[in-house]
Design a protein around this motif. Structure first.
Motif, mmCIF file in Angstrom:
data_model
loop_
_atom_site.group_PDB
_atom_site.id
_atom_site.type_symbol
_atom_site.label_atom_id
_atom_site.label_comp_id
_atom_site.label_asym_id
_atom_site.label_seq_id
_atom_site.Cartn_x
_atom_site.Cartn_y
_atom_site.Cartn_z
ATOM 1 N N ALA A 67 0.726 -1.305 -0.060
ATOM 2 C CA ALA A 67 0.120 -0.171 0.034
ATOM 3 C C ALA A 67 0.809 1.310 0.042
ATOM 4 C CB ALA A 67 -1.051 -0.109 1.285
ATOM 5 N N GLY A 68 1.645 1.239 0.740
ATOM 6 C CA GLY A 68 2.793 2.308 0.919
ATOM 7 C C GLY A 68 3.576 2.738 -0.246
ATOM 8 N N ALA A 69 3.711 1.575 -1.014
ATOM 9 C CA ALA A 69 4.444 1.789 -2.450
ATOM 10 C C ALA A 69 3.641 2.441 -3.484
ATOM 11 C CB ALA A 69 5.017 0.396 -2.907
ATOM 12 N N LEU A 70 2.472 2.429 -3.147
ATOM 13 C CA LEU A 70 1.204 2.841 -4.147
ATOM 14 C C LEU A 70 0.952 4.431 -3.721
ATOM 15 C CD1 LEU A 70 -1.011 -0.248 -4.364
ATOM 16 C CD2 LEU A 70 0.432 0.843 -6.372
ATOM 17 N N GLY A 71 1.409 4.667 -2.628
ATOM 18 C CA GLY A 71 1.050 6.073 -2.098
ATOM 19 C C GLY A 71 -0.088 6.309 -1.284
ATOM 20 N N MET A 72 -0.178 5.114 -0.639
ATOM 21 C CA MET A 72 -1.188 4.968 0.444
ATOM 22 C C MET A 72 -0.809 5.155 1.672
ATOM 23 S SD MET A 72 -3.814 2.038 -1.334
ATOM 24 C CE MET A 72 -4.311 2.332 -2.872
ATOM 25 N N LYS A 73 -0.736 6.363 2.199
ATOM 26 C CA LYS A 73 -0.096 6.662 3.513
ATOM 27 C C LYS A 73 -0.561 6.183 4.883
ATOM 28 C CE LYS A 73 1.320 11.289 1.353
ATOM 29 N NZ LYS A 73 1.376 12.627 1.745
ATOM 30 N N ALA A 74 0.360 6.302 5.841
ATOM 31 C CA ALA A 74 -0.116 5.963 7.308
ATOM 32 C C ALA A 74 -1.366 6.672 7.522
ATOM 33 C CB ALA A 74 0.968 6.294 8.151
ATOM 34 N N PRO A 93 -13.689 3.964 6.710
ATOM 35 C CA PRO A 93 -12.453 4.588 6.372
ATOM 36 C C PRO A 93 -12.083 3.997 5.109
ATOM 37 C CG PRO A 93 -11.982 3.120 8.123
ATOM 38 C CD PRO A 93 -13.327 3.144 7.857
ATOM 39 N N VAL A 94 -11.181 4.832 4.406
ATOM 40 C CA VAL A 94 -10.486 4.608 2.915
ATOM 41 C C VAL A 94 -8.956 4.947 2.972
ATOM 42 C CG1 VAL A 94 -12.626 4.679 1.634
ATOM 43 C CG2 VAL A 94 -11.136 6.812 1.978
ATOM 44 N N ALA A 95 -8.331 4.904 1.897
ATOM 45 C CA ALA A 95 -6.960 5.256 1.780
ATOM 46 C C ALA A 95 -6.626 6.773 1.926
ATOM 47 C CB ALA A 95 -6.246 4.774 0.595
ATOM 48 N N ILE A 96 -5.566 7.137 2.429
ATOM 49 C CA ILE A 96 -5.025 8.501 2.447
ATOM 50 C C ILE A 96 -4.027 8.573 1.399
ATOM 51 C CG2 ILE A 96 -3.950 10.310 4.148
ATOM 52 C CD1 ILE A 96 -5.286 9.031 6.637
ATOM 53 N N VAL A 97 -4.181 9.490 0.559
ATOM 54 C CA VAL A 97 -3.440 9.439 -0.823
ATOM 55 C C VAL A 97 -2.947 11.020 -0.707
ATOM 56 C CG1 VAL A 97 -3.051 9.048 -3.103
ATOM 57 C CG2 VAL A 97 -4.543 7.623 -1.840
ATOM 58 N N GLY A 98 -1.807 11.322 -1.272
ATOM 59 C CA GLY A 98 -1.556 12.730 -1.541
ATOM 60 C C GLY A 98 -0.672 13.307 -0.496
#
Length: 276
Positions: free
Chosen positions: A144-151, A271-276
């Motif tokens: 997930a982190g490699a895709l840009g989905m943050k902590a 909740p969903v992914a945090i991106v950006g």
């Protein structure tokens, strides 16, 4: 069922073996408190979401967004049991889709139970459940982190149907799920879980001991009801405060803005992914 996680034939077989009767569970979904650390604010999405086996092209995603019907899309970020290749799912795709206004829901297809019908590349046993749970969660965070989905993002562990009346097997599954969720939280990712209301989700919702179980439940109940409340099979006090999602329809072939995709439909309030 679409070939999202396993073959259509296998999903129907396993679902049938698990049993289709839904029994309302009792008890409160007491979620284990997260580690004493600074957590990013939860990113919650409420509305319609879809999941499909392979992440659609960026062009399709942008076109579908213009229709306004769906606001979120679930994507399979990893797991040895992930059923489809993901040629479109890259960090660049995630960034562009996020910029187009989509909310993303990361799914990880982890180890499956040894008592489950069919074969899976990765299966858990009582002896390996805890170690596999930690190992898979670590991999899920990395993917997930490699895709840009943050902590702070939620990651949903996919557990397909199995015989929850097999106590030894069910105990092994819950050990795996607890280890997976605990490891996610230690890495500051929120723990979510996808399962069937008749089996895998029921096992989590009705477990007497809620320690380290996921705090967000995505339940498959194919009743064509777009809700996370009216057909909620368990106590109303469970998984409240934006912690539920409902997969209510599968294999829906839909054409929007010139692009046709076969999707599963979901009502989302979680909740969903945090991106950006």
């Amino acid at each position: 069922m679409a070939e999202h996680r396993q073959s259509r034939k296998r999903r129907y077989i396993t679902w049938g073996v698990a049993g289709a009767a839904v029994v309302a569970g009792a008890g409160i979904a007491a979620q284990t408190s997260m580690a004493a650390t600074v957590w990013p604010a939860q990113k919650t999405y409420t509305g319609r979401a879809f999941d499909t086996c392979t992440a659609p092209s960026l062009a399709a995603m942008k076109a579908w967004k213009t229709t306004g019907y769906y606001g979120a899309a679930a994507v399979y970020v990893g797991g040895k049991n992930r059923g489809c290749a993901q040629p479109n799912l890259t960090a660049s795709w995630v960034k562009s889709v996020n910029a187009a206004g989509w909310k993303l829901i990361p799914i990880y297809v982890g180890a499956q139970p040894y008592c489950q019908t069919g074969s899976s590349p990765e299966k858990l046993t009582a002896a390996t459940a805890a170690s596999l749970g930690a190992q898979d969660a670590t991999d899920a965070v990395a993917k997930a982190g490699a895709l840009g989905m943050k902590a702070g993002s939620a990651i949903y562990l996919d557990m397909e149907p199995y015989d929850i009346t097999n106590k030894a097997c069910n105990d092994a599954v819950l050990t795996y799920v607890r280890s997976f969720s605990k490891t996610l939280r230690a890495k500051t990712y929120r723990a979510g879980y996808y399962g069937f209301s008749s089996s895998s989700a029921k096992a989590v919702a009705t477990a007497a001991d809620k320690t380290d179980l996921p705090g967000n439940l995505w339940y498959a109940l194919w009743d064509n009801k777009e809700t996370t409340t009216a057909d909620w099979p368990w106590a109303a006090t469970q998984f409240t405060n934006h912690s539920r999602a409902h997969q209510y329809m599968v294999n829906s072939k839909e054409t929007r803005a010139g692009y046709t995709i076969t999707v599963d439909r979901n009502s989302w309030d979680a909740p969903v992914a945090i991106v950006g």
